[in-house]
Write an enzyme that holds these catalytic residues in place. Structure first.
Site: not given
Ligand code: NAD
Ligand code: WQD
Length: 335
Positions: A30-31, A79, A123, A147, A151, A292
């Site tokens: 992790d960076n 991740f 995602s 973004y 993915k 969006g």
């Molecule tokens: P996060 O930012 O908490 O974790 C990602 C980690 O990757 C971080 O610790 C960051 O420092 C590290 N990182 C980023 N780029 C790097 C690189 N080039 N080299 C080494 N380390 C690197 O995010 P998260 O919520 O834990 O998400 C993990 C994965 O899940 C991501 O790929 C994200 O796109 C995907 N995802 C997250 C969500 C969400 O809502 N949290 C939803 C769908 C998909």
């Molecule tokens: C959830 C709901 C907002 C904040 C995002 C990314 C998606 C995925 C998960 C990575 C929505 C409402 C939010 C606030 C609010 N990530 N809201 N007040 O947008 O469904 O998904 O995270 O892959 O790609 O787009 O999640 O938690 O931002 O919003 O009313 O202050 O909460 O309108 O309906 P979202 P969110």
């Protein structure tokens, strides 16, 4: 032995706990661009086990080679990525570099060392605007933001790799809305700066760090006018990765699976359950729609059940209790 990229992050740290609890040995790279090493210290505290950590970038082929030379890695859980939807709109190239170019470097190094098992964090963002709900894996693809596109392009690269070489086993997991924290309250979501996502914003309002929660939109065609999502406990999500590893051990080839509960929840329903479960009164205000945002998005999680015997076990109340436990125990996150 498993290499976990992005293991210090929100989902990565919770997955480490589940892997170590299943007696897997793990190496983390992790960076720390969006996390802190303290999360890994807490993982060690929860599990009572050590882990090997490399602070570095997955775009650094030299470092990856050193890791693959030194450790007998069998599979990679990938991740590491940048994940801010907003930021990706203003800095698309940074997102393509970190989420696509660095992933290609990782895959090239894996192939060189004949490591051909990978679990990829995708995602629900790859679906774009929902055409029907619940959304199964056959739902049309149409990511809207850079973004979401990164993915999806990641998925496409992996799919091409699977066609080119049948030795690859690839599980692409499409997460819906992960929330909550480990039950211990030792690890959780710790966003940098002002949160954009609902749960961290909400718990920061509840703890008094922010004044009021803005609810974006009350004129959607949903149960109460507010948008509907599929919130999933991060620990259930983490366990999905353990199951995906088992699937890979069966030489599964290429699989794409939703990870969600299949249960729709509106913003107002979530706020009202939060108040009921925690006893905290939550000040909120109704605001216009956020650009969006989809009206209604939730998963059909049947394929994950069929393919890898995984389904969620924790309720919305569990998610909210655990998110609140983490926030109240750590008002400033890991700091
Ligand atoms: P996060 O930012 O908490 O974790 C990602 C980690 O990757 C971080 O610790 C960051 O420092 C590290 N990182 C980023 N780029 C790097 C690189 N080039 N080299 C080494 N380390 C690197 O995010 P998260 O919520 O834990 O998400 C993990 C994965 O899940 C991501 O790929 C994200 O796109 C995907 N995802 C997250 C969500 C969400 O809502 N949290 C939803 C769908 C998909
Ligand atoms: C959830 C709901 C907002 C904040 C995002 C990314 C998606 C995925 C998960 C990575 C929505 C409402 C939010 C606030 C609010 N990530 N809201 N007040 O947008 O469904 O998904 O995270 O892959 O790609 O787009 O999640 O938690 O931002 O919003 O009313 O202050 O909460 O309108 O309906 P979202 P969110």
């Amino acid at each position: 032995m498993i290499l976990v990229t992005g293991g210090a992050g929100y989902i990565g740290s919770h997955t480490l706990v589940e892997l170590i609890n299943q007696s897997e040995s793990v190496v983390v790279i992790d960076n720390l661009q969006n996390s802190t090493e303290l999360a890994l210290e807490k993982v060690k505290e929860i599990t009572g086990k050590d882990l090997t950590f490399y602070q570095g970038d997955i775009g650094d082929a030299q470092l990856l080679k050193q890791i693959f030379e030194k450790h007998p890695i069998k599979s990679v859980i990938h991740f590491a990525a940048s994940k801010s939807v907003n930021e990706s709109v203003s800095q698309p190239l940074a997102y393509y570099r970190n989420n696509i170019s660095a992933t290609v470097t990782l895959l090239e190094c894996m192939a060189q060392f004949n490591i051909k098992n990978i679990i990829y964090s995708s995602s629900a963002a790859v679906y774009g605007d929902p055409v029907y709900t619940p959304m199964d894996e056959a739902h049309p693809i149409g990511p809207i933001t850079p973004y979401g596109k990164t993915k999806y392009f990641g998925e496409q690269i992996l799919a091409d790799l699977a066609v080119s070489d049948s030795q690859w086993n690839i599980v692409m997991l499409r997460y819906f809305n992960p929330i909550g924290a480990h039950h211990s309250g030792l690890i959780g979501e710790d966003p940098l700066g002002e949160p954009r996502n609902l749960l961290p914003y909400l718990t920061q309002v509840a703890i008094g760090k922010r004044k009021v929660l803005s609810i974006f939109g009350q004129d959607y065609n949903t149960i109460d006018g507010t948008p509907v999502r599929d919130y999933i406990h991060v620990v259930d999500l983490a366990k999905g990765h353990v199951q995906a590893l088992n699937l890979i051990q069966k030489q599964c080839g290429l699989k794409v699976l939703n990870l969600g509960t299949g249960k729709p929840t509106s913003v107002l329903e979530l706020v009202s359950r939060f108040e009921a479960v925690t006893g905290q009164k939550l000040p909120y205000q109704m605001m216009p729609r956020r650009e969006g945002d989809a009206e209604c998005c939730y998963a059909a999680p049947d394929a994950a059940l069929k393919e890898m015997s995984w389904k969620t076990e924790l309720s919305l109340d569990n998610m909210l209790e655990d998110a609140w436990h983490w926030q109240s125990k750590n008002p400033n996150g890991y700091n």
